[in-house]
Write an enzyme that holds these catalytic residues in place. Structure first.
Site, mmCIF file in Angstrom:
data_model
loop_
_atom_site.group_PDB
_atom_site.id
_atom_site.type_symbol
_atom_site.label_atom_id
_atom_site.label_comp_id
_atom_site.label_asym_id
_atom_site.label_seq_id
_atom_site.Cartn_x
_atom_site.Cartn_y
_atom_site.Cartn_z
ATOM 1 N N PHE A 97 30.243 1.180 -42.455
ATOM 2 C CA PHE A 97 29.084 1.132 -43.352
ATOM 3 C C PHE A 97 29.543 1.584 -44.737
ATOM 4 O O PHE A 97 29.808 2.759 -44.964
ATOM 5 C CB PHE A 97 27.956 2.026 -42.832
ATOM 6 C CG PHE A 97 26.648 1.841 -43.551
ATOM 7 C CD1 PHE A 97 26.132 0.568 -43.797
ATOM 8 C CD2 PHE A 97 25.919 2.941 -43.984
ATOM 9 C CE1 PHE A 97 24.924 0.392 -44.458
ATOM 10 C CE2 PHE A 97 24.711 2.781 -44.645
ATOM 11 C CZ PHE A 97 24.216 1.503 -44.879
ATOM 12 N N THR A 149 -11.515 -3.944 -14.395
ATOM 13 C CA THR A 149 -10.072 -3.738 -14.494
ATOM 14 C C THR A 149 -9.480 -3.314 -13.149
ATOM 15 O O THR A 149 -8.305 -3.585 -12.871
ATOM 16 C CB THR A 149 -9.720 -2.700 -15.573
ATOM 17 O OG1 THR A 149 -10.232 -1.414 -15.200
ATOM 18 C CG2 THR A 149 -10.292 -3.111 -16.926
ATOM 19 N N ARG A 154 33.358 3.721 -37.543
ATOM 20 C CA ARG A 154 32.372 4.663 -37.012
ATOM 21 C C ARG A 154 31.917 4.226 -35.630
ATOM 22 O O ARG A 154 32.182 3.107 -35.187
ATOM 23 C CB ARG A 154 31.151 4.752 -37.932
ATOM 24 C CG ARG A 154 30.356 3.448 -38.009
ATOM 25 C CD ARG A 154 29.066 3.599 -38.787
ATOM 26 N NE ARG A 154 28.302 2.347 -38.811
ATOM 27 C CZ ARG A 154 27.059 2.235 -39.251
ATOM 28 N NH1 ARG A 154 26.437 3.291 -39.738
ATOM 29 N NH2 ARG A 154 26.434 1.071 -39.227
ATOM 30 N N LYS A 170 -6.010 -4.093 -17.943
ATOM 31 C CA LYS A 170 -5.499 -2.984 -17.140
ATOM 32 C C LYS A 170 -4.016 -2.822 -17.437
ATOM 33 O O LYS A 170 -3.259 -3.803 -17.381
ATOM 34 C CB LYS A 170 -5.694 -3.288 -15.649
ATOM 35 C CG LYS A 170 -5.534 -2.072 -14.736
ATOM 36 C CD LYS A 170 -6.748 -1.173 -14.824
ATOM 37 C CE LYS A 170 -6.804 -0.193 -13.645
ATOM 38 N NZ LYS A 170 -8.016 0.638 -13.699
ATOM 39 N N GLN A 221 22.315 -4.153 -39.365
ATOM 40 C CA GLN A 221 21.668 -5.428 -39.679
ATOM 41 C C GLN A 221 22.623 -6.603 -39.451
ATOM 42 O O GLN A 221 22.226 -7.653 -38.926
ATOM 43 C CB GLN A 221 21.185 -5.437 -41.133
ATOM 44 C CG GLN A 221 20.007 -4.532 -41.408
ATOM 45 C CD GLN A 221 20.417 -3.133 -41.837
ATOM 46 O OE1 GLN A 221 21.494 -2.647 -41.469
ATOM 47 N NE2 GLN A 221 19.575 -2.481 -42.625
ATOM 48 N N ASN A 254 19.160 3.131 -34.826
ATOM 49 C CA ASN A 254 20.544 3.585 -34.937
ATOM 50 C C ASN A 254 20.669 5.003 -34.394
ATOM 51 O O ASN A 254 20.114 5.947 -34.957
ATOM 52 C CB ASN A 254 20.977 3.532 -36.405
ATOM 53 C CG ASN A 254 22.480 3.673 -36.569
ATOM 54 O OD1 ASN A 254 23.191 3.902 -35.598
ATOM 55 N ND2 ASN A 254 22.957 3.526 -37.788
ATOM 56 N N HIS A 292 22.642 7.900 -34.428
ATOM 57 C CA HIS A 292 23.704 8.351 -35.329
ATOM 58 C C HIS A 292 24.704 9.269 -34.620
ATOM 59 O O HIS A 292 24.339 10.103 -33.797
ATOM 60 C CB HIS A 292 23.098 9.099 -36.524
ATOM 61 C CG HIS A 292 22.187 8.242 -37.342
ATOM 62 N ND1 HIS A 292 22.630 7.173 -38.081
ATOM 63 C CD2 HIS A 292 20.847 8.302 -37.538
ATOM 64 C CE1 HIS A 292 21.606 6.612 -38.707
ATOM 65 N NE2 HIS A 292 20.516 7.270 -38.381
#
Length: 281
Positions: free
Chosen positions: A158, A57, A175, A12, A218, A244, A246
């Site tokens: 990045f 259930t 960023r 359930k 990462q 991510n 953005h």
């Protein structure tokens, strides 16, 4: 050629409940959702339509409500253990039970420096998660955080990635880093006081995110997992999902203006999806 039933389960889902815990002069509010999955000797119901070993259930749902009256008093991890034990003890046909729990984050209102005794504000989308996976030989207890929306405005970049004929993304040393994070950690056994461990692990995750000099999502994912494993010996592994969100620097060149990392286009789709599990050697 023979045909047989392979792995199967039933249960359930989306059992929702709210419980008021009434203390002298103040209340607590607990609002949780529970998913139940049972595995066991269910060949006959599938193959022959024999329901004699099937726990309805609807009964599972009622069991959650009834046990919550007296046993939902501390952490959802401990309530999950209560539920798993109940179903295994009372149903010999079962081989394994999985209980997933999610708790809404309600925060007590404060006025003039004083906590209100029975008024609360919702903490947003974030949820406290727990999972109990129990069979006849033992159990695995996990906890986590769902829909944890976090963001920092710098200390993230990045650069140095692959560039091919279809690459348009520009490198940046500075960023916005934002993610709607989901985290699950697995305990090595059953710790004493999971109610106290949970906020401490949550704080460690946030601290790692905030102070890490991120070279990629990462990179930060690993740093957050590593920090938890170093700080908490009772955690044997931790999994993070970090989509991510953005934030793309808005192009002001057509307007003859400079954009010094001030105005961004915030997008939710499409998004990068980064996952990883950090474990002890």
């Amino acid at each position: 050629m023979g045909i047989r039933l392979d792995q199967n389960a039933y249960g359930k889902n989306a059992i929702r409940l709210s419980k008021i815990i009434r203390h002298p002069g103040r209340h607590e509010i607990r609002q949780i959702g529970v998913d139940i999955s049972l595995q066991g000797d269910f060949d006959a119901v599938h193959v022959e339509g024999d329901n004699s070993k099937v726990l309805p259930t609807d009964t599972m749902k009622n069991t959650v409500y009834a046990l919550a009256k007296y046993r939902l008093t501390d952490s959802i991890e401990e309530f999950g253990l209560v539920l798993a034990d109940h179903f295994l003890v009372h149903n010999p046909q079962l081989s394994a039970v999985t209980i997933d729990l999610a708790e809404e984050c309600w925060v007590r209102m404060h006025f003039d420096g004083t906590a209100h005794p029975h008024a609360f504000v919702n903490g947003g989308s974030e949820k406290h998660l727990a999972r109990v996976s129990r069979d006849r030989k033992g159990l695995v207890l996990s906890a986590g955080i769902g829909d944890l929306l976090i963001l920092k405005t710098t200390d993230s970049g990045f650069e140095g990635y692959i560039k091919d004929a279809y690459t348009t993304l520009k490198e940046t040393p500075d960023r916005i880093l934002s993610t709607l994070c989901e985290v699950y950690w697995v305990y090595a056994g059953v710790p004493e006081g999971p109610a106290a461990l949970y906020p401490a692990i949550r704080e460690q995750l946030l601290r790692s995110f905030a102070y890490h000099q991120s070279l990629s999502v990462q990179h930060t994912l690993y740093a957050m997992g590593e920090a938890v494993l170093k700080e908490f010996s009772m955690v044997k592994e931790i999994t993070l999902k970090m989509p991510n969100r953005h934030h793309i620097l808005c192009n002001f060149q057509p307007f003859g203006l400079e954009n010094n990392n001030e105005v961004f286009i915030a997008t939710e789709e499409p998004f990068g999806y980064i996952t990883g599990t950090v474990v002890r050697d």
